[in-house]
Design an enzyme around this catalytic site. Structure first.
Site, short mmCIF file in Angstrom:
data_model
loop_
_atom_site.label_atom_id
_atom_site.label_comp_id
_atom_site.label_asym_id
_atom_site.label_seq_id
_atom_site.Cartn_x
_atom_site.Cartn_y
_atom_site.Cartn_z
N ASN A 47 0.78 -1.48 0.16
CA ASN A 47 0.35 -0.35 0.25
C ASN A 47 1.21 1.15 -0.19
O ASN A 47 2.03 1.27 0.20
CB ASN A 47 -0.74 -0.03 1.37
CG ASN A 47 -1.96 -0.91 1.53
OD1 ASN A 47 -2.20 -1.87 0.16
ND2 ASN A 47 -2.30 -1.34 2.18
N HIS A 83 5.52 -0.62 -2.95
CA HIS A 83 5.34 0.41 -3.57
C HIS A 83 5.68 1.58 -3.93
O HIS A 83 4.35 2.62 -4.27
CB HIS A 83 3.91 -0.01 -4.66
CG HIS A 83 4.01 -1.93 -4.65
ND1 HIS A 83 2.49 -2.67 -5.04
CD2 HIS A 83 4.71 -2.57 -5.15
CE1 HIS A 83 3.16 -3.77 -5.02
NE2 HIS A 83 4.37 -3.48 -5.42
N1 APR Z 1 -10.44 -7.21 5.33
C1 APR Z 1 -9.59 -7.77 3.78
N2 APR Z 1 -9.12 -8.44 2.98
C2 APR Z 1 -10.09 -7.28 2.36
C3 APR Z 1 -10.91 -6.50 2.96
C4 APR Z 1 -10.80 -6.34 4.25
N3 APR Z 1 -11.80 -5.23 4.40
N4 APR Z 1 -11.71 -5.72 1.89
C5 APR Z 1 -11.06 -6.59 0.22
N5 APR Z 1 -10.04 -7.25 0.74
C6 APR Z 1 -9.21 -8.41 0.24
C7 APR Z 1 -9.55 -8.87 -1.59
O1 APR Z 1 -10.12 -9.38 -1.44
C8 APR Z 1 -8.33 -8.96 -1.90
O2 APR Z 1 -8.06 -10.06 -2.20
O3 APR Z 1 -7.93 -7.68 -0.43
C9 APR Z 1 -7.72 -7.64 -1.76
C10 APR Z 1 -7.10 -7.35 -2.56
O4 APR Z 1 -6.33 -7.31 -3.78
P1 APR Z 1 -6.02 -6.05 -4.54
O5 APR Z 1 -7.55 -5.01 -5.12
O6 APR Z 1 -5.73 -7.22 -5.92
O7 APR Z 1 -5.49 -5.23 -3.76
P2 APR Z 1 -3.54 -5.72 -4.07
O8 APR Z 1 -3.61 -7.19 -3.80
O9 APR Z 1 -2.87 -5.14 -2.59
O10 APR Z 1 -2.93 -5.38 -4.92
C11 APR Z 1 -1.18 -5.33 -5.13
O11 APR Z 1 -1.95 -3.71 -7.34
O12 APR Z 1 -2.68 -2.29 -8.52
C12 APR Z 1 -1.24 -2.44 -8.10
O13 APR Z 1 0.51 -1.70 -6.77
C13 APR Z 1 -1.55 -1.80 -6.90
O14 APR Z 1 0.09 -1.86 -4.80
C14 APR Z 1 -1.58 -2.65 -5.62
C15 APR Z 1 -1.14 -4.47 -6.46
#
Ligand code: APR
Length: 231
Positions: free
Chosen positions: A87, A104
């Protein structure tokens, strides 16, 4: 002291009001990521990119850490904790975690367009178009865009190799190299995953899946780790 490595993604900040990426059709706050989060976007339309990250900075500054961020900070009472976060918000630091690696980048800092190692704190939410680095290049947000190197990945992998316990919170594990970090954790080490939609990593040994929201699952696990009483 036992070493705990925590890898966090957008899901841990969802309950602080910051949107995740892949829960919203590949759009980020309504934007196509290719148009705002790539070096090409910066070349073609720096104003749009600057405005986009100024909005993200304003949102992140207005957000507050939630129970999951605070619980992870409490773990430091008894463990040597490293948070590796994908994040760009600074909610872990504001909750009190003292050892946070931003894979990131972080939205509260700017970065030289010429030398990514030159970063500076930003006062308030706005990074102005005319702001320059010490080399005279335009300052951009200190974030890793698609197609750019992830310089923190090597120290992060080293942390994972040394973990006695690993916790993954709120990441779809869709983006590499961050998604590969779990492969560096020893197969004997317990690996907790807290996410209402557990990502598919069944090939990994010693998984403990907790299909809860971060604000519920993380404090419960932290209580267990601090008191020895099962959740
Ligand atoms: N608590 C826990 N997990 C949650 C919640 C919650 N309240 N709400 C959603 N999630 C989960 C979703 O089920 C999903 O598995 O958080 C995850 C979010 O996934 P992504 O949106 O893909 O985010 P992330 O994995 O951090 O993305 C990675 O992608 O675009 C790039 O650079 C950006 O750092 C980011 C990277």
């Amino acid at each position: 002291m036992k070493k705990i490595v925590v890898l966090t993604g957008a899901g841990i900040s969802a309950e602080s009001g910051l949107k995740t990426f892949r829960d919203s059709d590949g759009l980020w706050e309504g934007y196509d990521v290719q148009k705002v989060a790539t070096p090409e976007a910066w070349q073609q339309n720096p104003q749009l990119v600057q405005d986009f990250y100024n909005m993200r900075r304003r949102d992140a500054l207005a957000a507050k850490p939630n129970a999951a961020h605070y619980a992870l900070a409490e773990l430091e009472q008894q463990y040597n904790v490293t948070i590796i976060t994908q994040n760009i918000d600074d909610l872990h630091e504001r909750a009190g975690s003292t050892n946070v690696m931003h894979l990131h980048g972080v939205i509260t800092r700017s970065q030289s367009s010429l030398n990514p190692a030159l970063t500076y704190p930003i006062e308030g939410w706005e990074l102005k178009m005319e702001a320059m680095c010490e080399l005279g290049s335009q300052l951009r947000a200190h974030v890793v865009w698609f197609g750019e190197d992830v310089p923190m990945i090597i120290p992060a992998a080293r942390e994972c190799q040394q973990a006695d316990l690993f916790i993954l919170v709120g990441s779809s594990l869709a983006v590499y190299p961050a998604a590969g970090l779990v492969n560096y954790v020893h197969y004997n080490v317990p690996k907790y995953i807290i996410d209402p939609k557990i990502p598919d990593i069944n090939r990994i040994k010693n998984l403990i899946k907790i299909a809860d929201k971060a604000s519920v699952g993380v404090p419960a696990l932290v209580r267990q780790l601090l008191t020895g009483v099962p959740r």
